[in-house]
Design a protein around this motif. Structure first.
Motif, PDB file in Angstrom:
ATOM      1  N   THR A 142     -34.912 -14.061  50.039  1.00 32.82           N
ATOM      2  CA  THR A 142     -34.323 -14.846  48.604  1.00 32.82           C
ATOM      3  C   THR A 142     -33.075 -14.610  48.493  1.00 32.82           C
ATOM      4  O   THR A 142     -32.612 -13.327  48.696  1.00 32.82           O
ATOM      5  CB  THR A 142     -35.216 -14.456  47.425  1.00 32.82           C
ATOM      6  OG1 THR A 142     -36.722 -14.584  47.871  1.00 32.82           O
ATOM      7  CG2 THR A 142     -35.150 -15.034  46.226  1.00 32.82           C
TER       8      THR A 142
ATOM      9  N   ASP B 213     -29.385 -15.241  45.772  1.00 31.34           N
ATOM     10  CA  ASP B 213     -29.053 -15.712  44.652  1.00 31.34           C
ATOM     11  C   ASP B 213     -27.852 -16.644  44.565  1.00 31.34           C
ATOM     12  O   ASP B 213     -27.612 -17.291  45.788  1.00 31.34           O
ATOM     13  CB  ASP B 213     -28.692 -14.760  43.605  1.00 31.34           C
ATOM     14  CG  ASP B 213     -27.568 -13.876  43.992  1.00 31.34           C
ATOM     15  OD1 ASP B 213     -26.849 -14.297  44.988  1.00 31.34           O
ATOM     16  OD2 ASP B 213     -27.105 -12.796  43.274  1.00 31.34           O
TER      17      ASP B 213
ATOM     18  N   ALA C 147     -31.934 -19.253  42.649  1.00 33.60           N
ATOM     19  CA  ALA C 147     -32.499 -18.469  43.554  1.00 33.60           C
ATOM     20  C   ALA C 147     -33.166 -19.481  44.759  1.00 33.60           C
ATOM     21  O   ALA C 147     -33.939 -20.235  43.981  1.00 33.60           O
ATOM     22  CB  ALA C 147     -33.438 -17.584  42.994  1.00 33.60           C
ATOM     23  N   VAL C 148     -33.022 -19.271  45.824  1.00 32.74           N
ATOM     24  CA  VAL C 148     -33.607 -19.861  46.824  1.00 32.74           C
ATOM     25  C   VAL C 148     -34.388 -18.977  47.920  1.00 32.74           C
ATOM     26  O   VAL C 148     -33.861 -17.908  48.319  1.00 32.74           O
ATOM     27  CB  VAL C 148     -32.498 -20.540  47.725  1.00 32.74           C
ATOM     28  CG1 VAL C 148     -33.114 -21.636  48.692  1.00 32.74           C
ATOM     29  CG2 VAL C 148     -31.858 -21.678  46.770  1.00 32.74           C
ATOM     30  N   THR C 149     -35.702 -19.318  48.121  1.00 32.09           N
ATOM     31  CA  THR C 149     -36.287 -18.508  49.239  1.00 32.09           C
ATOM     32  C   THR C 149     -36.650 -19.299  50.390  1.00 32.09           C
ATOM     33  O   THR C 149     -37.206 -20.938  50.373  1.00 32.09           O
ATOM     34  CB  THR C 149     -37.738 -18.119  48.301  1.00 32.09           C
ATOM     35  OG1 THR C 149     -37.375 -17.244  47.362  1.00 32.09           O
ATOM     36  CG2 THR C 149     -38.282 -17.132  49.305  1.00 32.09           C
ATOM     37  N   GLU C 150     -36.439 -18.823  51.389  1.00 32.80           N
ATOM     38  CA  GLU C 150     -36.629 -19.472  52.645  1.00 32.80           C
ATOM     39  C   GLU C 150     -37.491 -18.478  53.609  1.00 32.80           C
ATOM     40  O   GLU C 150     -37.328 -17.368  53.516  1.00 32.80           O
ATOM     41  CB  GLU C 150     -35.319 -19.744  53.480  1.00 32.80           C
ATOM     42  CG  GLU C 150     -35.371 -20.799  54.528  1.00 32.80           C
ATOM     43  CD  GLU C 150     -35.974 -22.173  54.014  1.00 32.80           C
ATOM     44  OE1 GLU C 150     -36.828 -22.601  55.003  1.00 32.80           O
ATOM     45  OE2 GLU C 150     -35.294 -22.853  53.313  1.00 32.80           O
ATOM     46  N   SER C 151     -38.473 -19.245  54.329  1.00 33.28           N
ATOM     47  CA  SER C 151     -39.244 -18.355  55.352  1.00 33.28           C
ATOM     48  C   SER C 151     -39.052 -18.698  56.671  1.00 33.28           C
ATOM     49  O   SER C 151     -38.697 -19.912  57.001  1.00 33.28           O
ATOM     50  CB  SER C 151     -40.697 -18.367  55.052  1.00 33.28           C
ATOM     51  OG  SER C 151     -41.075 -18.074  53.722  1.00 33.28           O
TER      52      SER C 151
ATOM     53  N   ALA D 254     -31.567 -20.166  53.768  1.00 38.55           N
ATOM     54  CA  ALA D 254     -31.571 -19.959  52.163  1.00 38.55           C
ATOM     55  C   ALA D 254     -30.325 -20.258  51.537  1.00 38.55           C
ATOM     56  O   ALA D 254     -30.316 -21.124  50.763  1.00 38.55           O
ATOM     57  CB  ALA D 254     -31.968 -18.621  51.975  1.00 38.55           C
TER      58      ALA D 254
ATOM     59  N   THR E   4     -31.612 -10.973  47.430  1.00 39.03           N
ATOM     60  CA  THR E   4     -32.025 -10.375  46.028  1.00 39.03           C
ATOM     61  C   THR E   4     -33.578 -10.104  46.792  1.00 39.03           C
ATOM     62  O   THR E   4     -34.159  -9.195  45.864  1.00 39.03           O
ATOM     63  CB  THR E   4     -32.226 -11.335  45.308  1.00 39.03           C
ATOM     64  OG1 THR E   4     -32.908 -12.601  45.394  1.00 39.03           O
ATOM     65  CG2 THR E   4     -30.887 -11.607  44.404  1.00 39.03           C
ATOM     66  N   ASP E   5     -34.162 -10.441  47.651  1.00 38.92           N
ATOM     67  CA  ASP E   5     -35.347 -10.032  48.251  1.00 38.92           C
ATOM     68  C   ASP E   5     -35.438 -10.243  49.711  1.00 38.92           C
ATOM     69  O   ASP E   5     -35.389 -11.362  50.189  1.00 38.92           O
ATOM     70  CB  ASP E   5     -36.534 -10.714  47.412  1.00 38.92           C
ATOM     71  CG  ASP E   5     -37.853 -10.176  47.838  1.00 38.92           C
ATOM     72  OD1 ASP E   5     -37.910  -8.981  47.867  1.00 38.92           O
ATOM     73  OD2 ASP E   5     -38.951 -10.821  47.447  1.00 38.92           O
TER      74      ASP E   5
ATOM     75  N   ARG F  19     -39.483 -13.617  55.056  1.00 38.23           N
ATOM     76  CA  ARG F  19     -38.969 -14.216  53.922  1.00 38.23           C
ATOM     77  C   ARG F  19     -37.959 -13.651  53.105  1.00 38.23           C
ATOM     78  O   ARG F  19     -37.870 -12.348  53.109  1.00 38.23           O
ATOM     79  CB  ARG F  19     -40.278 -14.238  53.035  1.00 38.23           C
ATOM     80  CG  ARG F  19     -40.233 -15.536  51.946  1.00 38.23           C
ATOM     81  CD  ARG F  19     -41.224 -15.589  51.157  1.00 38.23           C
ATOM     82  NE  ARG F  19     -41.700 -14.228  50.483  1.00 38.23           N
ATOM     83  CZ  ARG F  19     -42.886 -13.757  50.440  1.00 38.23           C
ATOM     84  NH1 ARG F  19     -43.871 -14.127  51.261  1.00 38.23           N
ATOM     85  NH2 ARG F  19     -42.983 -12.411  49.615  1.00 38.23           N
TER      86      ARG F  19
END
Length: 195
Positions: free
Chosen positions: A70, A72, A57-61, A105, A78-79, A68
């Motif tokens: 996220t 998969d 999973a990768v989160t980027e802002s 992301a 996913t978020d 922000r």
């Protein structure tokens, strides 16, 4: 005669990794067990790789932390968190910010998957290269995030161009009055399509 030491080493590795059947019964049984254990160990490593890739999973802002995202390992979101500061943005700008952040992301998934594959099945470089190449094609590097205009820039902008503060303001030309045409349909403001 082949004198390249690398090709002799590769040939030896192929001979060692392949079972050698046809010897006596005991040797054949031992080779089958060794070969079966190697296949089972390789299958176990590939299952571990698959499970680890599934957990990526990768989160980027966004640059100003308004968005922000996220994603998969498949690139699915996913978020998604959008801060209250987003109310200050036009809808089109906010939508662009979400998409740009999501693509950034997604582009980072490739490196995460490459790390997992190198750790788990790194002894199979062809498979690693094929999978990582596939991720690079699906999730390329995105365009850089555009700069948000500052308050002073917004004040200077007028209808898609920047006013030059040294030049005098152009007077607006009045629009010519609309001529009344007997063929014109009053309800639509244009000529009748039935004429």
């Amino acid at each position: 005669m082949d004198t390249d030491p690398r090709s002799r080493t590769e040939q030896w590795e192929r001979v060692v990794s392949q079972p050698s059947f046809g010897g006596d019964g005991f040797q054949t049984e031992q080779e089958l067990r060794r070969w079966s254990a190697d296949v089972a160990a390789k299958a176990q490593r590939y299952q571990e790789m698959q499970a680890e890739v599934a957990r990526v999973a990768v989160t980027e802002s966004s640059r100003d932390d308004v968005v922000r995202v996220t994603v998969d390992a498949t690139g699915a979101v996913t978020d998604l968190v959008i801060s209250d500061r987003s109310r200050e943005l036009p809808g089109a700008e906010l939508a662009g910010l979400v998409l740009t952040t999501m693509r950034r992301a997604q582009s980072r998934i490739t490196d995460e998957v490459a790390d997992v594959m190198t750790r788990t099945v790194g002894d199979d470089p062809q498979t690693v290269a094929a999978v990582v190449g596939s991720y690079r094609e699906r999730f390329p590097e995105p365009e850089p995030e555009p700069e948000r205009p500052t308050a002073s820039t917004v004040e200077e902008m007028s209808l898609g161009h920047v006013e030059d503060s040294d030049s005098p303001a152009r007077p607006e030309r009045p629009r010519p009055p609309r001529r009344s045409d007997p063929d014109e349909d009053d309800d639509w403001g244009g000529p009748s399509i039935f004429s």
